[in-house]
Enzyme design. Structure first.
Site, PDB file in Angstrom:
ATOM      1  N   ASP A  75       1.017  -1.146  -0.224  1.00  0.00           N
ATOM      2  CA  ASP A  75      -0.170   0.073   0.092  1.00  0.00           C
ATOM      3  C   ASP A  75       0.618   1.275  -0.151  1.00  0.00           C
ATOM      4  O   ASP A  75       1.758   1.572   1.006  1.00  0.00           O
ATOM      5  CB  ASP A  75      -0.965  -0.120   1.057  1.00  0.00           C
ATOM      6  CG  ASP A  75      -1.832   1.118   1.068  1.00  0.00           C
ATOM      7  OD1 ASP A  75      -2.802   1.054   0.530  1.00  0.00           O
ATOM      8  OD2 ASP A  75      -1.455   2.229   2.020  1.00  0.00           O
ATOM      9  N   GLU A 171      -1.983  -1.690  -5.965  1.00  0.00           N
ATOM     10  CA  GLU A 171      -3.239  -1.139  -6.276  1.00  0.00           C
ATOM     11  C   GLU A 171      -2.899  -0.238  -7.788  1.00  0.00           C
ATOM     12  O   GLU A 171      -2.040   0.280  -8.130  1.00  0.00           O
ATOM     13  CB  GLU A 171      -3.660   0.022  -5.382  1.00  0.00           C
ATOM     14  CG  GLU A 171      -4.164  -0.639  -4.166  1.00  0.00           C
ATOM     15  CD  GLU A 171      -4.531   0.521  -3.143  1.00  0.00           C
ATOM     16  OE1 GLU A 171      -5.722   0.448  -2.795  1.00  0.00           O
ATOM     17  OE2 GLU A 171      -3.798   1.312  -2.666  1.00  0.00           O
ATOM     18  N   ASP A 253      -3.402   2.435   6.899  1.00  0.00           N
ATOM     19  CA  ASP A 253      -2.478   1.859   5.846  1.00  0.00           C
ATOM     20  C   ASP A 253      -2.152   0.460   5.804  1.00  0.00           C
ATOM     21  O   ASP A 253      -2.229  -0.386   4.943  1.00  0.00           O
ATOM     22  CB  ASP A 253      -1.214   2.542   5.598  1.00  0.00           C
ATOM     23  CG  ASP A 253      -1.468   4.087   5.100  1.00  0.00           C
ATOM     24  OD1 ASP A 253      -2.420   4.368   4.649  1.00  0.00           O
ATOM     25  OD2 ASP A 253      -0.463   5.138   5.618  1.00  0.00           O
TER      26      ASP A 253
END
Length: 331
Positions: A75, A171, A253
């Protein structure tokens, strides 16, 4: 076209023997052992320096990750450049070095010095003064140093990730849209989100692994990593995730990284991902549904002026995000 045995000189066609600033020890050792062969050389001028790049055919052994059976979710963020959570339960926080912010004060002082000099004038074709060229070169050196530090740090980070894990989940961030935020644009550009994903993609291929790209609409931050309940809304300023169902309190996170790591495992086992049956939203409407009142235009209906319709003629339009069909992509 060759690398000299003294590891400090290279010989190029029409240019002769040129001394190099960096040592050519690694390349010359491979050539001496017969495991590399120079195919071509390219001379370029970048960031105020001359570079000589060799295209080399190298014979290498097949690479394997240190932990091939462990999946890691990465992340990316501003405060922490990367939060990594693997399927074994380990979590790592990589702080953001913020190279540009560290050099910003120095750059402002050099930019003021450049603005006081007589620079080039495109309208009249005036040439810059010698003092302007010196001040501009000094400012550019700081920019080049920041770019080099950023590139070196990102390569070290991505190399360490791909050397340890065979499967990396990242992502699909809308970086171009994130840069429109005037409060975070400088920090996001300094972090290099797109470059991290690009390097992870091709470096996992070197090690025989794979990169899993989560869907852009996958709610990694809003989903509880413990009970899989999805929050309706989670503002950006809320940095601690609190689950209303199981009362889990965890860093935002870290929670997102755990969900990304579980994403690849869910797809591998066939249990589904974003939008699965076990992911129940705390709000029936949720954050993935948007309802708005729409009116028919005057041209299409030929009714009242301005295209207005009566209250009983209004229609409700509901749009769902397509996160059930394509939750991730294998690269």
């Amino acid at each position: 076209m060759r690398v000299e045995p003294d590891r400090r000189h290279v010989t190029l066609p029409r240019l002769g023997t040129i001394r190099t600033h960096e040592s050519t020890r690694k390349l010359q050792r491979r050539i001496a052992n017969g495991t590399a062969r120079v195919l071509s050389a390219t001379v370029s001028f970048e960031r105020g320096r001359w570079f000589c790049s060799f295209q080399v055919e190298v014979s290498k052994k097949a690479r394997t990750a240190a932990r091939p059976g462990v999946v890691v979710g990465v992340d990316l963020g501003v405060k922490c450049l990367a939060v990594m959570a693997d399927s074994a339960g380990e979590v790592q926080f990589v702080p953001n070095p913020a190279h540009y912010d560290g050099a910003l004060k120095h750059l402002k002082r050099l930019a003021r010095r450049v603005s006081r000099r007589q620079g080039p004038d495109r309208r009249t074709g005036g040439k810059p003064s010698r003092r302007w060229a010196i001040a501009n070169a000094e400012r550019n050196r700081v920019h080049h140093r920041v770019a080099n530090l950023r590139q070196d740090g990102l390569h070290k980070l991505t190399t360490a990730i791909t050397a340890e894990y065979a499967t990396v989940v990242v992502e699909d961030l809308n970086v171009a849209g994130m840069l429109r935020n005037r409060r975070l644009a400088r920090k996001i550009a300094d972090a290099g989100f797109a470059e991290i994903r690009r390097q992870i993609t091709y470096k996992t291929g070197w090690a025989g692994g794979e990169t899993v790209v989560a869907n852009r609409w996958y709610p990694s931050s809003k989903t509880c990593s413990n009970c899989r309940v999805v929050k309706a809304k989670l503002p950006l300023h809320v940095r601690v995730f609190t689950c209303d169902a199981c009362s889990l309190v965890i860093d935002r996170d870290e929670n997102a990284a755990r969900n990304l790591a579980a994403l690849a495992t869910a797809v591998t086992t066939g249990t589904g991902v974003a939008g699965a049956q076990d992911a129940q939203a705390s709000n029936p409407r949720g954050a993935d549904r948007k309802t708005r009142a729409t009116t028919r235009s005057r041209k299409a209906t030929g009714e009242r002026a301005g295209g207005a319709t009566l209250p009983h003629q209004r229609q409700e339009e509901t749009r769902d995000r397509q996160q059930d069909t394509e939750a991730l992509t294998l690269r």
